[in-house]
Design a protein around this motif. Structure first.
Motif, mmCIF file in Angstrom:
data_model
loop_
_atom_site.group_PDB
_atom_site.id
_atom_site.type_symbol
_atom_site.label_atom_id
_atom_site.label_comp_id
_atom_site.label_asym_id
_atom_site.label_seq_id
_atom_site.Cartn_x
_atom_site.Cartn_y
_atom_site.Cartn_z
ATOM 1 N N SER A 1 12.084 -7.543 -23.950
ATOM 2 C CA SER A 1 12.566 -7.351 -22.578
ATOM 3 C C SER A 1 12.267 -5.936 -22.087
ATOM 4 O O SER A 1 11.825 -5.746 -20.950
ATOM 5 N N LEU A 2 12.513 -4.945 -22.952
ATOM 6 C CA LEU A 2 12.243 -3.553 -22.565
ATOM 7 C C LEU A 2 10.749 -3.339 -22.332
ATOM 8 O O LEU A 2 10.357 -2.648 -21.385
ATOM 9 N N ALA A 3 9.915 -3.945 -23.191
ATOM 10 C CA ALA A 3 8.459 -3.788 -23.048
ATOM 11 C C ALA A 3 7.988 -4.424 -21.741
ATOM 12 O O ALA A 3 7.189 -3.828 -21.004
ATOM 13 N N LEU B 1 9.787 -4.973 -19.097
ATOM 14 C CA LEU B 1 10.337 -4.173 -17.995
ATOM 15 C C LEU B 1 9.511 -2.910 -17.771
ATOM 16 O O LEU B 1 9.277 -2.492 -16.636
ATOM 17 N N TYR B 2 9.053 -2.324 -18.867
ATOM 18 C CA TYR B 2 8.253 -1.101 -18.776
ATOM 19 C C TYR B 2 6.917 -1.367 -18.074
ATOM 20 O O TYR B 2 6.487 -0.597 -17.220
ATOM 21 N N PHE B 3 6.268 -2.470 -18.445
ATOM 22 C CA PHE B 3 4.923 -2.748 -17.909
ATOM 23 C C PHE B 3 4.951 -3.539 -16.598
ATOM 24 O O PHE B 3 4.008 -3.491 -15.827
ATOM 25 N N ASN C 1 8.231 -5.759 -14.154
ATOM 26 C CA ASN C 1 9.461 -5.504 -13.389
ATOM 27 C C ASN C 1 10.554 -6.486 -13.822
ATOM 28 O O ASN C 1 10.384 -7.260 -14.753
ATOM 29 N N TRP C 2 11.678 -6.471 -13.093
ATOM 30 C CA TRP C 2 12.826 -7.313 -13.462
ATOM 31 C C TRP C 2 12.519 -8.798 -13.342
ATOM 32 O O TRP C 2 13.049 -9.620 -14.072
ATOM 33 N N THR D 1 10.745 -9.680 -16.469
ATOM 34 C CA THR D 1 11.659 -9.502 -17.594
ATOM 35 C C THR D 1 12.664 -10.644 -17.681
ATOM 36 O O THR D 1 12.870 -11.220 -18.751
#
Ligand SMILES: [Zn+2]
Length: 149
Positions: free
Chosen positions: A76-78, A80-82, A84-85, A88
Motif C-alpha cells: 500500500s505504501l509503495a 501510494l508513493y508511486f 495515489n489513494w 492504493t
C-alpha cells in the motif's frame, strides 16, 4: 483458494467498495482490485502470476510473508508513493480480499509472518467441492449485486 475464486471474491469486494469510495473511473477501479486480488499468490511458482516470478516462489514460503498484513502495508505504501489513494485503495481492497478468502481454507494464512507463525484458518479445502460451491455462490452474488447497483 483458486485463481477464479479470488477473482470472484475480489469482484464482490470491489462492488461493495463502490458504495463507499465512489471512485471516478470504475473500470480502472475494478481492474486494480482484481490485480490486488491476484498479487499474494506471486509467492507460488505454479500460480497464474507466480509462474512469471518464480524466484519469489523459491525464496518465500507460500502463504507466508506475501500473505501477511506486513506485505499489505508495504504494498500500500509503495503504491501510494508511486501513484495515489485511488490506486492504493483499489489494490489494498483486492489484496485484503485475497487474504480473507485464503484465511477460510484449511491451510489458512499467517497474518503476522515472519514475526509470528500464528495461523488463521477455516475449514474449506482448496479446490474441493466446497470451494466450487463458494465460487458458484460468489458468482451469483456478483451478478445480483451488479444488477442492483
Ligand atoms: Zn493465496
Amino acid at each position: 483458494m483458486m485463481f477464479k475464486t479470488h477473482l470472484a471474491f475480489g469482484f464482490l469486494a470491489a462492488l461493495f467498495s463502490l458504495q463507499y469510495l465512489n471512485p471516478g473511473n470504475q473500470v480502472l477501479f475494478f481492474i486494480l482490485v482484481m490485480i490486488g486480488a491476484c498479487l499474494p499468490d506471486i509467492d507460488h511458482p505454479k500460480s497464474k502470476l507466480g509462474k512469471y516470478f518464480k524466484p519469489i516462489g523459491w525464496l518465500f514460503e507460500h502463504r507466508g510473508f506475501f500473505h501477511s498484513i506486513f506485505m499489505l502495508v508495504i504494498l500500500s505504501l509503495a503504491v501510494l508513493y508511486f501513484f495515489n489513494w485511488f490506486y492504493t485503495s483499489a489494490i489494498a481492497i483486492g489484496f485484503l480480499s485475497h487474504l480473507i478468502s485464503d484465511a477460510i481454507t484449511i491451510q489458512g494464512i499467517m497474518p503476522f509472518h515472519p514475526l509470528s507463525r500464528f495461523r488463521l484458518r477455516g475449514f474449506i479445502e482448496t479446490n474441493s467441492i466446497f470451494e466450487t460451491i463458494i465460487f458458484i455462490a460468489l458468482v451469483v452474488f456478483d451478478v445480483l449485486k451488479l444488477i442492483r447497483l
